[in-house]
Design an enzyme around this catalytic site. Structure first.
Site, PDB file in Angstrom:
ATOM      1  N   THR A 111     -12.611   7.733  -9.502  1.00 42.41           N
ATOM      2  CA  THR A 111     -11.969   6.566 -10.091  1.00 42.41           C
ATOM      3  C   THR A 111     -12.254   6.528 -11.588  1.00 42.41           C
ATOM      4  OG1 THR A 111     -12.244   5.326  -8.046  1.00 42.41           O
ATOM      5  CG2 THR A 111     -11.941   4.034 -10.046  1.00 42.41           C
ATOM      6  N   ARG A 151      -4.466   2.873   3.089  1.00 36.43           N
ATOM      7  CA  ARG A 151      -5.808   2.401   2.746  1.00 36.43           C
ATOM      8  C   ARG A 151      -5.851   2.002   1.276  1.00 36.43           C
ATOM      9  NH1 ARG A 151      -9.867   4.139  -1.264  1.00 36.43           N
ATOM     10  NH2 ARG A 151     -11.915   3.566  -0.449  1.00 36.43           N
ATOM     11  N   VAL A 152      -6.456   0.864   0.997  1.00 32.88           N
ATOM     12  CA  VAL A 152      -6.641   0.386  -0.366  1.00 32.88           C
ATOM     13  C   VAL A 152      -8.121   0.166  -0.598  1.00 32.88           C
ATOM     14  CG1 VAL A 152      -6.164  -1.476  -2.000  1.00 32.88           C
ATOM     15  CG2 VAL A 152      -4.362  -0.702  -0.440  1.00 32.88           C
ATOM     16  N   ASP A 197     -11.371  -0.558  -3.703  1.00 30.07           N
ATOM     17  CA  ASP A 197     -11.777  -1.667  -4.566  1.00 30.07           C
ATOM     18  C   ASP A 197     -11.017  -1.730  -5.882  1.00 30.07           C
ATOM     19  OD1 ASP A 197     -13.883  -0.472  -6.940  1.00 30.07           O
ATOM     20  OD2 ASP A 197     -13.461   0.803  -5.218  1.00 30.07           O
ATOM     21  N   THR A 234     -16.822   2.021  -9.854  1.00 32.66           N
ATOM     22  CA  THR A 234     -16.422   3.282  -9.257  1.00 32.66           C
ATOM     23  C   THR A 234     -17.381   3.596  -8.120  1.00 32.66           C
ATOM     24  OG1 THR A 234     -16.222   5.680  -9.619  1.00 32.66           O
ATOM     25  CG2 THR A 234     -17.746   4.485 -11.049  1.00 32.66           C
ATOM     26  N   GLY A 235     -16.899   4.341  -7.122  1.00 34.23           N
ATOM     27  CA  GLY A 235     -17.770   4.698  -6.011  1.00 34.23           C
ATOM     28  C   GLY A 235     -17.083   4.467  -4.685  1.00 34.23           C
ATOM     29  N   HIS A 236     -17.867   4.252  -3.648  1.00 34.24           N
ATOM     30  CA  HIS A 236     -17.326   4.067  -2.310  1.00 34.24           C
ATOM     31  C   HIS A 236     -16.664   2.695  -2.220  1.00 34.24           C
ATOM     32  CE1 HIS A 236     -17.842   3.485   2.226  1.00 34.24           C
ATOM     33  NE2 HIS A 236     -16.904   4.385   2.044  1.00 34.24           N
ATOM     34  N   GLY A 237     -15.320   2.692  -2.177  1.00 35.39           N
ATOM     35  CA  GLY A 237     -14.565   1.453  -2.282  1.00 35.39           C
ATOM     36  C   GLY A 237     -14.907   0.409  -1.245  1.00 35.39           C
TER      37      GLY A 237
END
Length: 317
Positions: free
Chosen positions: A177, A205-206, A208, A228-231
């Site tokens: 991201t 899928r959406v 963050d 940023t990272g695991h949504g």
């Protein structure tokens, strides 16, 4: 209004960035920071600065946003983006869009030309057509590296969250991201985030990135954040707003970012990163993944890095 020192912070994604794209990742965030800062130095707005920075990152194939976006389970691109104005608290976002080059520009159009905050899928593309946003063949946004990642994912069927939290070291797949936060000379703050999501994600899928309060938040009186990272983990914590709330309680920006990411890790076992600018112009960033590409421009000095404790500095003319 008293003028303040402009500042911009950029991130190119927090994950286990492979060595073969490390230099390109560093160069990408540096270029975005320089462009954004140049806009601010010439009297431009924080909104213009963050949008321009994210466009550069979306156009750079090494990042998972715009060209170079990850492929979902069906082998298709679905991109998300958001932007927020800290002065008016207006925000715009799009999710699951497939055939435009720069989702961040469409997100700003949602903010400025509709009464809504978020448009998704077909509706977002219909709006893009109304705004005469050029449509591109989605295949033009697919890179060979992303196709290889998708084929690897299909072969091994690894869990989505394992990609972020690096539990399967043999599969260093991309999920970078991108984002920008800026403060202009008038003290106005804006934040923007854009992503192609996670390789092999379910169709529709959406994460963050397009969600205000999770991936993006800005309010002049307190600060601005891009995550940023695991949504899924970021959504559960409402990471961007959590950082803002800690700063509102009096915590320094750097401590707020670090403490919030530690909470996400301990509470929902999620890894990631965030960038931030406080109302006083204090830039901050932190990440709990192996690497995160970042850059800061302030007082004609550019700093950047990728690895933990890495900080390179150069004077800008």
């Amino acid at each position: 209004m008293n003028k303040v020192e402009p500042v911009v912070v950029i991130h190119g994604g927090a994950w286990a960035i492979p060595e073969n794209i490390s230099d390109a990742s560093r160069n990408g965030v540096k270029l975005a920071a320089k462009k954004s800062y140049d806009i601010l130095k010439h009297g431009g707005s924080a909104l213009d600065a963050v949008e321009a920075a994210v466009v550069i990152l979306e156009d750079e194939p090494v990042f998972d946003a715009g060209k170079g976006s990850c492929l979902n389970a069906a082998g298709l691109i679905e991109m998300d983006a958001s932007i927020m104005d800290g002065t008016s608290l207006k925000a715009g976002a799009v999710a699951a869009v497939a055939n435009i080059s720069n989702p961040i520009c469409l997100a700003r159009m949602v903010m400025e030309q509709t009464d809504h905050c978020l448009l998704v899928g077909e509706g977002a593309n219909m709006f893009a057509n109304e705004c005469n946003v050029p449509s591109v063949d989605p295949s033009s946004l697919v890179t060979e590296a992303c196709l290889d990642e998708w084929q690897t994912f299909e072969k091994y069927k690894s869990a989505v969250d394992s990609l972020f939290n690096n539990q399967i070291n043999a599969l260093p797949l991309g999920h970078d991201t991108v984002g920008a936060v800026a403060m202009d000379a008038n003290g106005r703050i804006a934040a923007a985030t854009s992503t192609g999501g996670i390789t092999g994600k379910r169709v529709g899928r959406v994460g963050d990135s397009p969600l205000i309060g999770s991936g993006t938040y800005a309010i002049d009186e307190i600060g601005g954040v891009s995550c940023t990272g695991h949504g899924e983990s970021i959504i559960k914590i409402c990471l961007a707003k959590h950082i803002i709330c800690l700063m509102e309680s009096g915590m320094k920006a750097q401590e707020a970012v670090e403490q919030s990411l530690q909470l996400m890790n301990s509470r929902v076992k999620g890894a990631g990163g965030a960038i931030c600018i406080s109302a006083s112009g204090e830039p901050a960033f932190h990440f709990t993944t192996e690497r995160m590409a970042w850059a800061i421009a302030k007082a004609d000095v550019l700093s950047w890095g990728l690895d933990p404790n890495e900080c390179n500095i150069e004077k800008m003319a």
